[in-house]
Design a protein around this motif. Structure first.
Motif, short mmCIF file in Angstrom:
data_model
loop_
_atom_site.label_atom_id
_atom_site.label_comp_id
_atom_site.label_asym_id
_atom_site.label_seq_id
_atom_site.Cartn_x
_atom_site.Cartn_y
_atom_site.Cartn_z
N CYS A 9 41.87 41.05 36.04
CA CYS A 9 42.09 41.46 37.24
C CYS A 9 42.36 42.77 37.27
N ASP A 23 45.46 37.23 45.33
CA ASP A 23 44.26 36.56 45.67
C ASP A 23 43.51 36.15 44.53
N VAL A 26 45.10 33.77 42.10
CA VAL A 26 45.54 32.55 42.59
C VAL A 26 44.08 31.64 42.33
N MET A 27 43.04 32.50 42.73
CA MET A 27 41.53 31.70 42.48
C MET A 27 41.09 31.59 41.29
N ASN A 63 36.71 32.20 53.67
CA ASN A 63 37.38 33.48 53.81
C ASN A 63 36.08 34.50 54.21
N MET A 72 37.90 39.66 47.03
CA MET A 72 38.87 39.10 46.26
C MET A 72 38.61 37.65 45.47
N GLU A 73 38.32 36.90 46.45
CA GLU A 73 37.83 35.46 46.13
C GLU A 73 36.99 35.42 44.83
N GLY A 76 38.26 36.47 41.68
CA GLY A 76 39.11 35.31 40.94
C GLY A 76 38.21 34.31 40.17
#
Length: 105
Positions: A9, A23, A26-27, A63, A72-73, A76
């Motif tokens: 990341c 984000d 977490v994803m 989202n 961002m997702e 992830g």
């Protein structure tokens, strides 16, 4: 897993000028859980039920609709997929070497 995801990341954040890494982290964890529990039924808003393997993609779409982003997702999901592939798929399905191992602490 968390250290590998954080490093990936950070690299993507430096290249893509992202400021917050919560984000994607977490994803990434959610994606790996969903891949390990593919057939588990999860419930989303208003009682919508589907298999866990679709949850990261549903959250990405949600989202994109609500926040208008989704980058961002997507980062992830890609980081989580990279971890899942290197840790589980490549050694088990393709007979390759295990590139990621948990330290023996």
């Amino acid at each position: 897993m968390l250290l590998f995801s954080w490093i990936c990341c950070v690299i993507v954040a430096l290249l893509g000028e992202m400021v917050v890494l919560m984000d994607p982290m977490v994803m990434a964890v959610l994606y790996v859980w969903c891949q390990l529990n593919k057939d588990t039924i999860v419930t989303f808003w208003f009682g919508t039920q589907f298999k866990a393997m679709y949850l990261p993609w549903v959250l990405l779409g949600f989202n994109m609709i609500i926040a208008g982003g989704g980058m961002m997702e997507l980062v992830g999901i890609l980081v989580g997929h990279l971890y899942f592939f290197l840790m589980f798929k490549y050694p088990q399905d393709f007979g390759g070497a295990s590139w990621l191992q948990t330290p023996q602490i």
